[in-house]
Design a protein around this motif. Structure first.
Motif, PDB file in Angstrom:
ATOM      1  N   LEU A   1       0.825  -1.201   0.000  1.00 54.75           N
ATOM      2  CA  LEU A   1       0.000   0.000   0.000  1.00 54.75           C
ATOM      3  C   LEU A   1       0.864   1.258   0.000  1.00 54.75           C
ATOM      4  N   ALA A   2       1.969   1.226   0.760  1.00 61.72           N
ATOM      5  CA  ALA A   2       2.859   2.378   0.813  1.00 61.72           C
ATOM      6  C   ALA A   2       3.494   2.646  -0.553  1.00 61.72           C
ATOM      7  N   VAL A   3       3.887   1.588  -1.249  1.00 64.60           N
ATOM      8  CA  VAL A   3       4.474   1.753  -2.573  1.00 64.60           C
ATOM      9  C   VAL A   3       3.470   2.369  -3.537  1.00 64.60           C
ATOM     10  N   VAL A   4       2.214   1.916  -3.468  1.00 64.17           N
ATOM     11  CA  VAL A   4       1.174   2.458  -4.343  1.00 64.17           C
ATOM     12  C   VAL A   4       0.946   3.937  -4.054  1.00 64.17           C
ATOM     13  N   VAL A   5       0.862   4.292  -2.772  1.00 62.12           N
ATOM     14  CA  VAL A   5       0.622   5.682  -2.394  1.00 62.12           C
ATOM     15  C   VAL A   5       1.772   6.573  -2.852  1.00 62.12           C
ATOM     16  N   VAL A   6       3.008   6.128  -2.615  1.00 59.96           N
ATOM     17  CA  VAL A   6       4.172   6.909  -3.031  1.00 59.96           C
ATOM     18  C   VAL A   6       4.220   7.047  -4.550  1.00 59.96           C
ATOM     19  N   GLY A   7       3.923   5.963  -5.259  1.00 59.46           N
ATOM     20  CA  GLY A   7       3.931   6.008  -6.715  1.00 59.46           C
ATOM     21  C   GLY A   7       2.894   6.960  -7.273  1.00 59.46           C
ATOM     22  N   LEU A   8       1.669   6.911  -6.720  1.00 57.09           N
ATOM     23  CA  LEU A   8       0.621   7.814  -7.183  1.00 57.09           C
ATOM     24  C   LEU A   8       0.958   9.266  -6.856  1.00 57.09           C
ATOM     25  N   THR A   9       1.545   9.492  -5.680  1.00 54.92           N
ATOM     26  CA  THR A   9       1.959  10.848  -5.316  1.00 54.92           C
ATOM     27  C   THR A   9       3.011  11.379  -6.285  1.00 54.92           C
ATOM     28  N   ALA A  10       3.970  10.521  -6.627  1.00 56.54           N
ATOM     29  CA  ALA A  10       4.998  10.922  -7.597  1.00 56.54           C
ATOM     30  C   ALA A  10       4.396  11.219  -8.954  1.00 56.54           C
ATOM     31  N   ALA A  11       3.402  10.416  -9.359  1.00 58.89           N
ATOM     32  CA  ALA A  11       2.758  10.637 -10.661  1.00 58.89           C
ATOM     33  C   ALA A  11       2.020  11.963 -10.698  1.00 58.89           C
ATOM     34  N   VAL A  12       1.293  12.279  -9.614  1.00 58.61           N
ATOM     35  CA  VAL A  12       0.568  13.545  -9.560  1.00 58.61           C
ATOM     36  C   VAL A  12       1.537  14.724  -9.561  1.00 58.61           C
ATOM     37  N   THR A  13       2.641  14.586  -8.811  1.00 61.89           N
ATOM     38  CA  THR A  13       3.650  15.647  -8.775  1.00 61.89           C
ATOM     39  C   THR A  13       4.278  15.852 -10.141  1.00 61.89           C
ATOM     40  N   LEU A  14       4.594  14.738 -10.816  1.00 59.71           N
ATOM     41  CA  LEU A  14       5.160  14.821 -12.163  1.00 59.71           C
ATOM     42  C   LEU A  14       4.184  15.493 -13.124  1.00 59.71           C
ATOM     43  N   MET A  15       2.916  15.157 -12.995  1.00 61.13           N
ATOM     44  CA  MET A  15       1.902  15.770 -13.853  1.00 61.13           C
ATOM     45  C   MET A  15       1.827  17.275 -13.624  1.00 61.13           C
ATOM     46  N   LEU A  16       1.862  17.684 -12.350  1.00 66.53           N
ATOM     47  CA  LEU A  16       1.812  19.106 -12.030  1.00 66.53           C
ATOM     48  C   LEU A  16       3.022  19.834 -12.603  1.00 66.53           C
TER      49      LEU A  16
ATOM     50  N   TYR B   1       3.173  -4.209 -22.949  1.00 63.13           N
ATOM     51  CA  TYR B   1       2.439  -3.082 -22.373  1.00 63.13           C
ATOM     52  C   TYR B   1       3.344  -2.102 -21.632  1.00 63.13           C
ATOM     53  N   ALA B   2       4.528  -2.543 -21.210  1.00 64.36           N
ATOM     54  CA  ALA B   2       5.472  -1.612 -20.593  1.00 64.36           C
ATOM     55  C   ALA B   2       5.903  -0.549 -21.600  1.00 64.36           C
ATOM     56  N   GLY B   3       6.182  -0.979 -22.834  1.00 66.05           N
ATOM     57  CA  GLY B   3       6.544  -0.024 -23.864  1.00 66.05           C
ATOM     58  C   GLY B   3       5.401   0.908 -24.212  1.00 66.05           C
ATOM     59  N   PHE B   4       4.188   0.356 -24.294  1.00 66.33           N
ATOM     60  CA  PHE B   4       3.025   1.189 -24.574  1.00 66.33           C
ATOM     61  C   PHE B   4       2.816   2.214 -23.458  1.00 66.33           C
ATOM     62  N   GLY B   5       2.958   1.771 -22.207  1.00 60.22           N
ATOM     63  CA  GLY B   5       2.759   2.689 -21.087  1.00 60.22           C
ATOM     64  C   GLY B   5       3.786   3.804 -21.077  1.00 60.22           C
ATOM     65  N   ALA B   6       5.052   3.468 -21.352  1.00 58.00           N
ATOM     66  CA  ALA B   6       6.098   4.491 -21.364  1.00 58.00           C
ATOM     67  C   ALA B   6       5.837   5.518 -22.463  1.00 58.00           C
ATOM     68  N   GLY B   7       5.458   5.046 -23.648  1.00 59.84           N
ATOM     69  CA  GLY B   7       5.154   5.972 -24.731  1.00 59.84           C
ATOM     70  C   GLY B   7       3.964   6.859 -24.418  1.00 59.84           C
ATOM     71  N   SER B   8       2.936   6.296 -23.794  1.00 60.10           N
ATOM     72  CA  SER B   8       1.746   7.078 -23.446  1.00 60.10           C
ATOM     73  C   SER B   8       2.075   8.160 -22.431  1.00 60.10           C
ATOM     74  N   VAL B   9       2.913   7.831 -21.462  1.00 63.47           N
ATOM     75  CA  VAL B   9       3.294   8.814 -20.440  1.00 63.47           C
ATOM     76  C   VAL B   9       4.033   9.984 -21.082  1.00 63.47           C
ATOM     77  N   VAL B  10       4.956   9.687 -21.995  1.00 66.19           N
ATOM     78  CA  VAL B  10       5.703  10.751 -22.664  1.00 66.19           C
ATOM     79  C   VAL B  10       4.765  11.653 -23.452  1.00 66.19           C
ATOM     80  N   MET B  11       3.836  11.062 -24.193  1.00 65.89           N
ATOM     81  CA  MET B  11       2.926  11.862 -25.009  1.00 65.89           C
ATOM     82  C   MET B  11       1.969  12.686 -24.161  1.00 65.89           C
ATOM     83  N   MET B  12       1.491  12.113 -23.063  1.00 64.53           N
ATOM     84  CA  MET B  12       0.516  12.814 -22.232  1.00 64.53           C
ATOM     85  C   MET B  12       1.180  13.865 -21.343  1.00 64.53           C
ATOM     86  N   PHE B  13       2.290  13.509 -20.684  1.00 60.34           N
ATOM     87  CA  PHE B  13       2.896  14.404 -19.707  1.00 60.34           C
ATOM     88  C   PHE B  13       3.879  15.392 -20.313  1.00 60.34           C
ATOM     89  N   LEU B  14       4.401  15.105 -21.507  1.00 57.10           N
ATOM     90  CA  LEU B  14       5.320  16.036 -22.165  1.00 57.10           C
ATOM     91  C   LEU B  14       4.707  16.595 -23.444  1.00 57.10           C
TER      92      LEU B  14
END
Length: 346
Positions: free
Chosen positions: A32-47, A253-266
């Motif tokens: 649970l701690a890993v999930v919370v930290v990961g989601l927090t990092a994702a939101v921070t990265l998005m901001l 799906y790891a490659g698809f996810g990485a590409g999607s993150v780059v396109m969405m967040f950058l």
């Protein structure tokens, strides 16, 4: 009483207790701690991805045209000698407006004895157009004359502020991601690789035509050749979707996810679709125009408002992305073919 019960009772009577963790103990807490930290990092990265470029927004080496008496032009060039503007002198207002129409300048100032005429191009970027207008007004106040503003490349009358163009940023990105996701779910596996590729190309053509129709005929934001604009939007969607398909085919799906993150967040926040290319910091702006969302937005602006002027560069970028994605798909296809051919020998 059973033997196990007697043993347990005996251990409890001797003061011994079991150290077995209850279900959902430390491992659950750690997970649970890993999930919370990961989601927090994702939101921070998005901001950071969406907020930092905007916070540092403003004119960055924006080409500005100036015409008028030599002494007045020289004074403006000296006053604007920083990193915000790149000032170029033109012979007369007609040459200045032609430079704006050819996208050699984002706007201009015509200095006269009785006033300052400000030339803007709101369709080239609303914020940069406002900055040129504010600059001209401030200069007129310094000279104690009046300022008159002319919009050389405006948005259509039905959407004078270009709100439809701003709302098109997210659909342009999702128009590349959603078909890839849907086709991967509906036509999974290597056997359907070419089916997915065909589906992406078909959707890009249909999606580009549909989005252009809404923006041009429904909202009234675009003002150009419908078919040219729709083909440009279709190329942008294909240039985003085909590489995602290629990454998934080659890396899963790891490659698809990485590409999607780059396109969405950058790609999305750096597209400059609403601001124009000179509003973001130089490095961010260059990166944004090299990614499919930014190149697609530049191509859309060129086709819709400038009769195709400046369309070659972004079209080339999108073509490179589409070809690179196709190369990934073919590489995955050949790798699967080699595995299939080697299977009987094993």
């Amino acid at each position: 009483m059973s033997v196990n019960s007697d043993t347990t009772t005996a251990r409890e009577s001797n003061g011994e207790t079991s150290h077995a963790e209850p279900p959902g103990g430390r491992k659950l807490v750690a997970k649970l701690a890993v999930v919370v930290v990961g989601l927090t990092a994702a939101v921070t990265l998005m901001l950071c991805a969406f907020g930092l470029p905007s916070a540092a927004g403003g004119p960055h080496h924006a080409p500005l045209g100036v015409t008028g008496p030599e002494s007045a032009v020289a004074a403006v060039q000296k006053q604007l000698s920083g990193d915000d503007w790149e000032v170029t002198a033109y012979d007369d207002p007609r040459a200045l407006t032609r430079a704006i129409e050819n996208r050699d300048a984002v706007g201009g100032l015509a200095l006269g004895e009785d006033g300052v005429t400000v030339y803007t191009a709101s369709a080239g970027g609303q914020l940069i157009g406002n900055a040129v207008g504010g600059l001209g007004t401030a200069l007129a106040e310094q000279r104690h004359v009046s300022a008159t503003v002319h919009d050389v490349v405006p948005f259509p009358e039905d959407d004078p502020r270009g709100t439809g163009l701003a709302s098109a940023a997210l659909p342009m990105v999702l128009g590349g991601m959603l078909p890839a996701i849907a086709l991967l779910q509906l036509f999974p596996g290597h056997a359907n690789l070419r089916t997915r590729l065909t589906g992406v190309v078909a959707f890009a053509l249909a999606g580009g035509a549909a989005v252009t129709a809404v923006l041009q005929f429904g909202i009234g934001t675009l003002d150009g050749d419908y078919w040219v604009t729709s083909l440009g939007l279709g190329l942008g969607m294909a240039a985003l979707a085909i590489p995602l398909l290629g990454l998934e085919s080659l890396l899963g799906y790891a490659g698809f996810g990485a590409g999607s993150v780059v396109m969405m967040f950058l790609g999305n926040p750096l597209s400059g679709l609403t601001t124009g290319p000179y509003w973001l910091p130089d490095g961010w702006s260059t990166l944004g125009r090299l990614l499919p969302p930014g190149a697609s937005g530049s191509l859309l602006r060129a086709n819709a408002f400038y009769d195709g002027t400046g369309a070659g560069g972004p079209a080339l970028v999108l073509g490179v992305w589409a070809v690179a994605g196709l190369a990934l798909v073919l590489a995955a296809d050949q790798r699967r073919g080699r595995k299939t051919a080697a299977a009987p020998a094993a």
